[in-house]
Scaffold this active site. Structure first.
Site, PDB file in Angstrom:
ATOM      1  N   THR A  35     145.697  28.373  31.086  1.00  0.00           N
ATOM      2  CA  THR A  35     146.990  30.104  31.962  1.00  0.00           C
ATOM      3  C   THR A  35     146.722  30.612  32.974  1.00  0.00           C
ATOM      4  OG1 THR A  35     145.007  31.354  30.124  1.00  0.00           O
ATOM      5  CG2 THR A  35     147.088  30.901  28.919  1.00  0.00           C
ATOM      6  N   GLY A  36     145.598  29.898  33.457  1.00  0.00           N
ATOM      7  CA  GLY A  36     145.063  30.136  35.532  1.00  0.00           C
ATOM      8  C   GLY A  36     145.874  29.791  36.272  1.00  0.00           C
ATOM      9  N   ARG A 104     120.126  21.385  30.812  1.00  0.00           N
ATOM     10  CA  ARG A 104     119.461  20.309  32.269  1.00  0.00           C
ATOM     11  C   ARG A 104     119.510  21.397  33.366  1.00  0.00           C
ATOM     12  NH1 ARG A 104     124.135  16.961  30.240  1.00  0.00           N
ATOM     13  NH2 ARG A 104     125.413  17.890  31.979  1.00  0.00           N
ATOM     14  N   TYR A 143     141.398  30.967  17.557  1.00  0.00           N
ATOM     15  CA  TYR A 143     140.765  32.213  18.634  1.00  0.00           C
ATOM     16  C   TYR A 143     139.470  32.942  18.104  1.00  0.00           C
ATOM     17  CZ  TYR A 143     140.613  34.889  22.190  1.00  0.00           C
ATOM     18  OH  TYR A 143     139.383  36.067  23.544  1.00  0.00           O
ATOM     19  N   LYS A 147     135.857  31.307  18.962  1.00  0.00           N
ATOM     20  CA  LYS A 147     134.830  32.460  19.635  1.00  0.00           C
ATOM     21  C   LYS A 147     133.222  32.646  19.199  1.00  0.00           C
ATOM     22  CE  LYS A 147     136.139  33.475  23.351  1.00  0.00           C
ATOM     23  NZ  LYS A 147     135.925  32.938  24.955  1.00  0.00           N
ATOM     24  N   TYR A 157     121.075  27.410  21.087  1.00  0.00           N
ATOM     25  CA  TYR A 157     120.874  27.003  21.699  1.00  0.00           C
ATOM     26  C   TYR A 157     119.585  27.760  22.966  1.00  0.00           C
ATOM     27  CZ  TYR A 157     123.923  22.709  23.171  1.00  0.00           C
ATOM     28  OH  TYR A 157     123.732  21.524  23.145  1.00  0.00           O
TER      29      TYR A 157
HETATM   30  P1  NAD Z   1     143.700  34.027  31.346  1.00  0.00           P
HETATM   31  O1  NAD Z   1     144.480  33.139  29.788  1.00  0.00           O
HETATM   32  O2  NAD Z   1     143.945  34.724  32.431  1.00  0.00           O
HETATM   33  O3  NAD Z   1     142.069  33.561  31.597  1.00  0.00           O
HETATM   34  C1  NAD Z   1     141.791  31.998  31.104  1.00  0.00           C
HETATM   35  C2  NAD Z   1     141.187  30.695  31.810  1.00  0.00           C
HETATM   36  O4  NAD Z   1     140.770  29.892  31.467  1.00  0.00           O
HETATM   37  C3  NAD Z   1     142.980  31.078  32.698  1.00  0.00           C
HETATM   38  O5  NAD Z   1     142.655  30.956  34.050  1.00  0.00           O
HETATM   39  C4  NAD Z   1     142.978  29.412  31.603  1.00  0.00           C
HETATM   40  O6  NAD Z   1     143.682  28.648  33.101  1.00  0.00           O
HETATM   41  C5  NAD Z   1     141.585  28.723  31.940  1.00  0.00           C
HETATM   42  N1  NAD Z   1     141.218  27.930  30.519  1.00  0.00           N
HETATM   43  C6  NAD Z   1     142.028  27.487  29.561  1.00  0.00           C
HETATM   44  N2  NAD Z   1     141.592  26.841  28.757  1.00  0.00           N
HETATM   45  C7  NAD Z   1     140.805  25.733  29.865  1.00  0.00           C
HETATM   46  C8  NAD Z   1     140.645  24.623  28.905  1.00  0.00           C
HETATM   47  N3  NAD Z   1     140.188  23.589  28.411  1.00  0.00           N
HETATM   48  N4  NAD Z   1     139.480  24.152  30.488  1.00  0.00           N
HETATM   49  C9  NAD Z   1     139.033  24.538  31.690  1.00  0.00           C
HETATM   50  N5  NAD Z   1     139.465  26.114  32.185  1.00  0.00           N
HETATM   51  C10 NAD Z   1     140.843  26.612  31.263  1.00  0.00           C
HETATM   52  O7  NAD Z   1     142.410  34.893  29.685  1.00  0.00           O
HETATM   53  P2  NAD Z   1     141.434  36.515  30.660  1.00  0.00           P
HETATM   54  O8  NAD Z   1     142.135  36.949  30.392  1.00  0.00           O
HETATM   55  O9  NAD Z   1     140.895  35.920  31.877  1.00  0.00           O
HETATM   56  O10 NAD Z   1     140.376  36.030  29.457  1.00  0.00           O
HETATM   57  C11 NAD Z   1     139.087  34.795  30.414  1.00  0.00           C
HETATM   58  C12 NAD Z   1     138.259  34.949  29.266  1.00  0.00           C
HETATM   59  O11 NAD Z   1     137.460  36.259  28.577  1.00  0.00           O
HETATM   60  C13 NAD Z   1     138.122  34.238  28.245  1.00  0.00           C
HETATM   61  O12 NAD Z   1     137.343  33.617  27.603  1.00  0.00           O
HETATM   62  C14 NAD Z   1     138.562  35.595  26.640  1.00  0.00           C
HETATM   63  O13 NAD Z   1     138.446  34.807  25.619  1.00  0.00           O
HETATM   64  C15 NAD Z   1     137.881  36.342  27.177  1.00  0.00           C
HETATM   65  N6  NAD Z   1     138.281  37.557  26.467  1.00  0.00           N
HETATM   66  C16 NAD Z   1     139.101  38.530  28.052  1.00  0.00           C
HETATM   67  C17 NAD Z   1     140.360  39.970  26.767  1.00  0.00           C
HETATM   68  C18 NAD Z   1     140.893  40.036  27.783  1.00  0.00           C
HETATM   69  O14 NAD Z   1     140.943  41.375  27.278  1.00  0.00           O
HETATM   70  N7  NAD Z   1     141.209  39.854  28.694  1.00  0.00           N
HETATM   71  C19 NAD Z   1     139.336  40.035  25.433  1.00  0.00           C
HETATM   72  C20 NAD Z   1     138.302  39.138  25.011  1.00  0.00           C
HETATM   73  C21 NAD Z   1     138.160  38.109  25.546  1.00  0.00           C
END
Ligand code: NAD
Ligand code: UDP
Length: 308
Positions: A35-36, A104, A143, A147, A157
């Site tokens: 999603t990036g 590590r 999700y 989480k 850990y």
């Molecule tokens: P986003 O989807 O823009 O970013 C997630 C990133 O993780 C993307 O770049 C995607 O390509 C990468 N990714 C997904 N699966 C992967 C994998 N298996 N290996 C490597 N990279 C992977 O979303 P965001 O809003 O930037 O969220 C970032 C983090 O913050 C997430 O963990 C999300 O759960 C957490 N979060 C965000 C919000 C929010 O409101 N934005 C709220 C709660 C939690």
């Protein structure tokens, strides 16, 4: 310091990379671009202090760093439900791989957890001690439970192997670099309004969320990582609560849009209300949001106007 950011090409991750580099650190960005997007980090690729690795956190990896921020995971319900099993693997195996690495190399490690660990909350506003109301077999469980399990791993850990953890729970955050097709409410409403398309409110629009602007959140990340008072979990979010109807009205107003509001079915297990209690963030991080919704929406609208 040399700092690893998993999910560093995503919405939040790319802003975090910017912030860490501007604070003088070296950054290693790991992302599988699910999603990036490379566009989010394009401006960093010529920076000698920035490295990027196309890699999936589900597969083990090695890296010599002083700190790790673990953000890799799709965050929009549309994208995390697209391949639910993969979402669980990303949260759980991603956490195991990052924690194993932290153990590590002795690196401090940060987990981007979520308000979704509270599910559809029956305690309002949500305090960190509240254990939540998650449906373990519903559409959002991949999700939410992923989480929750990641948090469990972080604390195990920490207890078992002395890993130096920091865990924050993020409440709905928005801003530039969300994808046009992200599917979350702020980007959906803005894109719809800018195109004069119908604004899709799921359900009656009386459900609430509390929206934090990205720059406020990233400041909270860095403060969490650089203090010694608490390992968390600490809620980070904006405590001003709005209904989805109010959000839609503000977006229509700020964009001078001709869009009409239409109602679509409410997705399963959609939380009815959400607002963070940020007492812990205030106490331990001396942090609270500074950007009001109207101001943050304005900046986000300016960004999306360049994208569509
Ligand atoms: P986003 O989807 O823009 O970013 C997630 C990133 O993780 C993307 O770049 C995607 O390509 C990468 N990714 C997904 N699966 C992967 C994998 N298996 N290996 C490597 N990279 C992977 O979303 P965001 O809003 O930037 O969220 C970032 C983090 O913050 C997430 O963990 C999300 O759960 C957490 N979060 C965000 C919000 C929010 O409101 N934005 C709220 C709660 C939690
Ligand atoms: N929502 C909506 N219209 C949309 C997208 C979302 O009404 O086009 C609602 C959704 O049902 C939820 C709220 O907006 O009640 C926030 O949804 P989002 O997907 O942004 O994140 P969530 O907080 O539910 O994970």
């Amino acid at each position: 310091m040399r700092i690893l950011v998993t999910g560093g090409a995503g919405f939040l991750g790319s802003h975090l990379c910017d912030k860490l580099l501007s604070d003088g650190h070296e950054v290693v960005c790991l992302d599988n671009l699910f999603t990036g997007s490379k566009a989010n980090i394009l401006h960093l690729l010529t920076n000698p202090k920035f490295e990027w690795m196309r890699h999936d956190v589900v597969d083990p990896f090695k890296c010599e760093v002083d700190q790790i921020y673990n953000l890799a995971c799709p965050a929009s319900p549309v994208h995390y439900q697209y391949n639910a099993i993969k979402t669980v693997k990303t949260s759980v195996m991603g956490a195991i791989n990052c924690l194993g690495l932290a153990k590590r190399i002795g690196a401090r490690i940060f987990q981007a957890s979520t308000s979704e660990v509270y599910g559809d909350p029956d305690v309002h506003p949500q305090v960190e001690d509240y254990r939540g109301n998650v449906n373990p077999i519903g559409l959002r469980a991949c999700y939410d439970e992923g989480k929750r399990c990641a948090e469990t791993l972080f604390f195990d850990y920490h207890r078992q192997n002395n890993v130096d953890i920091r865990v924050i729970r993020i409440f709905n955050t928005y801003g530039p670099r969300m994808m046009v097709q992200d599917g979350r409410v702020v980007s959906n409403f803005i894109v719809q309004a800018l195109k004069n398309n119908p604004i899709t409110i799921y359900g009656d629009g009386q459900q609430t969320r509390s929206f934090c602007y990205v720059s406020d959140l990233i400041e909270g990340f860095v403060r969490m990582m650089s203090q010694e008072e608490t390992v968390g979990p600490v809620n980070l979010g904006n405590p001003h609560e709005f209904t989805m109807l109010e959000l839609a009205e503000q977006v229509v107003d700020l964009t001078n849009s001709k869009s009409e509001i239409v109602h679509e079915p409410l997705p399963q297990d959609d939380p009815q209300q959400r607002r963070p209690d940020i007492s812990k963030a205030k106490e331990f991080l001396k942090w609270e949001p500074t950007v009001q919704l109207r101001e943050g929406l304005q900046k986000t609208i300016e960004y999306f106007a360049t994208q569509i």
